[in-house]
Design a protein around this motif. Sequence first.
Motif, mmCIF file in Angstrom:
data_model
loop_
_atom_site.group_PDB
_atom_site.id
_atom_site.type_symbol
_atom_site.label_atom_id
_atom_site.label_comp_id
_atom_site.label_asym_id
_atom_site.label_seq_id
_atom_site.Cartn_x
_atom_site.Cartn_y
_atom_site.Cartn_z
ATOM 1 N N TRP A 8 0.818 -1.212 0.000
ATOM 2 C CA TRP A 8 0.000 0.000 0.000
ATOM 3 C C TRP A 8 0.853 1.265 0.000
ATOM 4 O O TRP A 8 0.485 2.272 -0.599
ATOM 5 C CB TRP A 8 -0.923 -0.001 1.220
ATOM 6 C CG TRP A 8 -1.931 -1.114 1.217
ATOM 7 C CD1 TRP A 8 -2.418 -1.786 0.131
ATOM 8 C CD2 TRP A 8 -2.553 -1.702 2.360
ATOM 9 N NE1 TRP A 8 -3.326 -2.746 0.529
ATOM 10 C CE2 TRP A 8 -3.427 -2.718 1.888
ATOM 11 C CE3 TRP A 8 -2.478 -1.469 3.737
ATOM 12 C CZ2 TRP A 8 -4.217 -3.493 2.751
ATOM 13 C CZ3 TRP A 8 -3.251 -2.243 4.600
ATOM 14 C CH2 TRP A 8 -4.112 -3.241 4.103
ATOM 15 N N ALA A 17 -11.433 -0.120 1.456
ATOM 16 C CA ALA A 17 -12.158 0.970 2.101
ATOM 17 C C ALA A 17 -12.880 0.537 3.371
ATOM 18 O O ALA A 17 -13.548 1.344 4.010
ATOM 19 C CB ALA A 17 -13.170 1.565 1.120
ATOM 20 N N VAL A 19 -14.148 -0.163 6.931
ATOM 21 C CA VAL A 19 -14.022 0.538 8.214
ATOM 22 C C VAL A 19 -14.903 -0.181 9.218
ATOM 23 O O VAL A 19 -16.015 -0.608 8.896
ATOM 24 C CB VAL A 19 -14.454 2.022 8.094
ATOM 25 C CG1 VAL A 19 -14.508 2.676 9.458
ATOM 26 C CG2 VAL A 19 -13.504 2.778 7.186
ATOM 27 N N ASP A 28 -9.860 1.420 12.290
ATOM 28 C CA ASP A 28 -9.155 0.910 11.119
ATOM 29 C C ASP A 28 -8.949 -0.591 11.294
ATOM 30 O O ASP A 28 -8.293 -1.023 12.248
ATOM 31 C CB ASP A 28 -7.803 1.616 10.996
ATOM 32 C CG ASP A 28 -7.119 1.333 9.666
ATOM 33 O OD1 ASP A 28 -7.399 0.284 9.064
ATOM 34 O OD2 ASP A 28 -6.279 2.156 9.249
ATOM 35 N N ALA A 42 -15.022 8.376 9.452
ATOM 36 C CA ALA A 42 -14.255 7.587 8.498
ATOM 37 C C ALA A 42 -13.225 8.451 7.781
ATOM 38 O O ALA A 42 -12.122 7.997 7.475
ATOM 39 C CB ALA A 42 -15.195 6.933 7.490
ATOM 40 N N GLU A 43 -13.582 9.710 7.541
ATOM 41 C CA GLU A 43 -12.654 10.622 6.853
ATOM 42 C C GLU A 43 -11.398 10.848 7.692
ATOM 43 O O GLU A 43 -10.283 10.890 7.163
ATOM 44 C CB GLU A 43 -13.352 11.954 6.570
ATOM 45 C CG GLU A 43 -14.415 11.891 5.490
ATOM 46 C CD GLU A 43 -15.681 11.159 5.940
ATOM 47 O OE1 GLU A 43 -15.934 11.102 7.170
ATOM 48 O OE2 GLU A 43 -16.398 10.634 5.067
ATOM 49 N N LEU A 45 -10.171 8.756 9.858
ATOM 50 C CA LEU A 45 -9.449 7.488 9.792
ATOM 51 C C LEU A 45 -8.627 7.405 8.506
ATOM 52 O O LEU A 45 -7.439 7.061 8.538
ATOM 53 C CB LEU A 45 -10.447 6.338 9.882
ATOM 54 C CG LEU A 45 -9.937 4.900 9.915
ATOM 55 C CD1 LEU A 45 -10.969 3.996 10.584
ATOM 56 C CD2 LEU A 45 -9.617 4.356 8.521
ATOM 57 N N TYR A 46 -9.267 7.723 7.374
ATOM 58 C CA TYR A 46 -8.562 7.642 6.095
ATOM 59 C C TYR A 46 -7.383 8.612 6.053
ATOM 60 O O TYR A 46 -6.317 8.291 5.517
ATOM 61 C CB TYR A 46 -9.513 7.950 4.945
ATOM 62 C CG TYR A 46 -10.590 6.913 4.728
ATOM 63 C CD1 TYR A 46 -10.323 5.552 4.871
ATOM 64 C CD2 TYR A 46 -11.882 7.289 4.362
ATOM 65 C CE1 TYR A 46 -11.312 4.604 4.671
ATOM 66 C CE2 TYR A 46 -12.877 6.350 4.157
ATOM 67 C CZ TYR A 46 -12.596 5.000 4.311
ATOM 68 O OH TYR A 46 -13.580 4.075 4.115
ATOM 69 N N ALA A 47 -7.560 9.810 6.607
ATOM 70 C CA ALA A 47 -6.476 10.797 6.610
ATOM 71 C C ALA A 47 -5.302 10.296 7.446
ATOM 72 O O ALA A 47 -4.135 10.436 7.056
ATOM 73 C CB ALA A 47 -6.985 12.134 7.142
ATOM 74 N N ARG A 49 -4.564 7.182 8.052
ATOM 75 C CA ARG A 49 -3.947 6.072 7.329
ATOM 76 C C ARG A 49 -3.044 6.580 6.209
ATOM 77 O O ARG A 49 -1.957 6.039 5.986
ATOM 78 C CB ARG A 49 -5.023 5.150 6.772
ATOM 79 C CG ARG A 49 -4.460 3.895 6.121
ATOM 80 C CD ARG A 49 -5.548 3.161 5.359
ATOM 81 N NE ARG A 49 -6.490 2.488 6.242
ATOM 82 C CZ ARG A 49 -7.679 2.038 5.849
ATOM 83 N NH1 ARG A 49 -8.078 2.222 4.597
ATOM 84 N NH2 ARG A 49 -8.472 1.414 6.695
ATOM 85 N N ARG A 50 -3.485 7.618 5.498
ATOM 86 C CA ARG A 50 -2.636 8.188 4.442
ATOM 87 C C ARG A 50 -1.331 8.711 5.016
ATOM 88 O O ARG A 50 -0.254 8.528 4.416
ATOM 89 C CB ARG A 50 -3.387 9.311 3.708
ATOM 90 C CG ARG A 50 -4.483 8.824 2.769
ATOM 91 C CD ARG A 50 -4.952 9.946 1.850
ATOM 92 N NE ARG A 50 -5.574 11.048 2.594
ATOM 93 C CZ ARG A 50 -6.861 11.115 2.897
ATOM 94 N NH1 ARG A 50 -7.687 10.147 2.529
ATOM 95 N NH2 ARG A 50 -7.349 12.156 3.548
#
Length: 269
Positions: A8, A17, A19, A28, A42-43, A45-47, A49-50
């Motif tokens: 990744w 995707a 969650v 996560d 979720a947003e 979390l994604y940030a 993770r990035r």
Amino acid sequence: MLLQWLTWALTETPVPAEVWEKDGRFYDPFRPGVEPGGFVSAEELYASRRDTLAAIAAAVRGAQVFVFTLGLTEAWQDTATGVEYAVCPGTVAGRFDAGAHGFVNHGFGALMADMTAALRLMFRANRGLKVLLTVSPVPLTATASGEHVLTATSHSKSLLRAVASELVRAQARVDYFPSYEIISHPAYRGRFFAPNLRSVLPGGVEHVMTQFFRDQAAAFGDAGLPPVPPPPETVTEMDEPPEPELTEAEELRCEEEILAAFAPDRHHG
């Protein structure tokens, strides 16, 4: 899991995707404990993770030596995609689905293939990188394999130790340091383990690092190396482990209940 994260971080392969949600908080699946209380959305979390993926990529590309400890062979995965989770779905958060989630205990071939692929990704990203492998001396507290925890631990550690040796033989830029042997060897009579016979005491960690830096000094000189602490012979009493949040009995009971709830024979006939 190492191969997943490197894939990744270092390729264009998208992260699933998926969650997990619990009590209005978001977790996560691939690092559910990174925020013990979960993310607010979720947003978020994604940030996070990035940011983690960017940090992994930067660390691999900028490192001179990558140190990795082989720890486990047991895992839970999405049976359709093969993606692996950090814990069994439904334990920290999420929901266990016997039709979608499965237990796997990786064998020698799978471990070698994944580690070889992980090394290939790292060496492609950093042609000067060297890798130092160790094996965790911490035994299993419980197992979902159906075996006794003692034989399950022996099986897991034996496979991981064999994989480390084969990788050293096959890869010129890979080496191994025997922290596993130092901590677990009968000559030390288990004195590096806490009373629960699982956690490694600070004195044991210090002893391992003392030997590590002595080896480095013998091979490369002592310039720039940290001072070596006194040898264990001068230590009259081992350091006490930090106070746990749960008692040993409580921790063991929690793990046993989790494994009993999600054991393969309960869901897969």
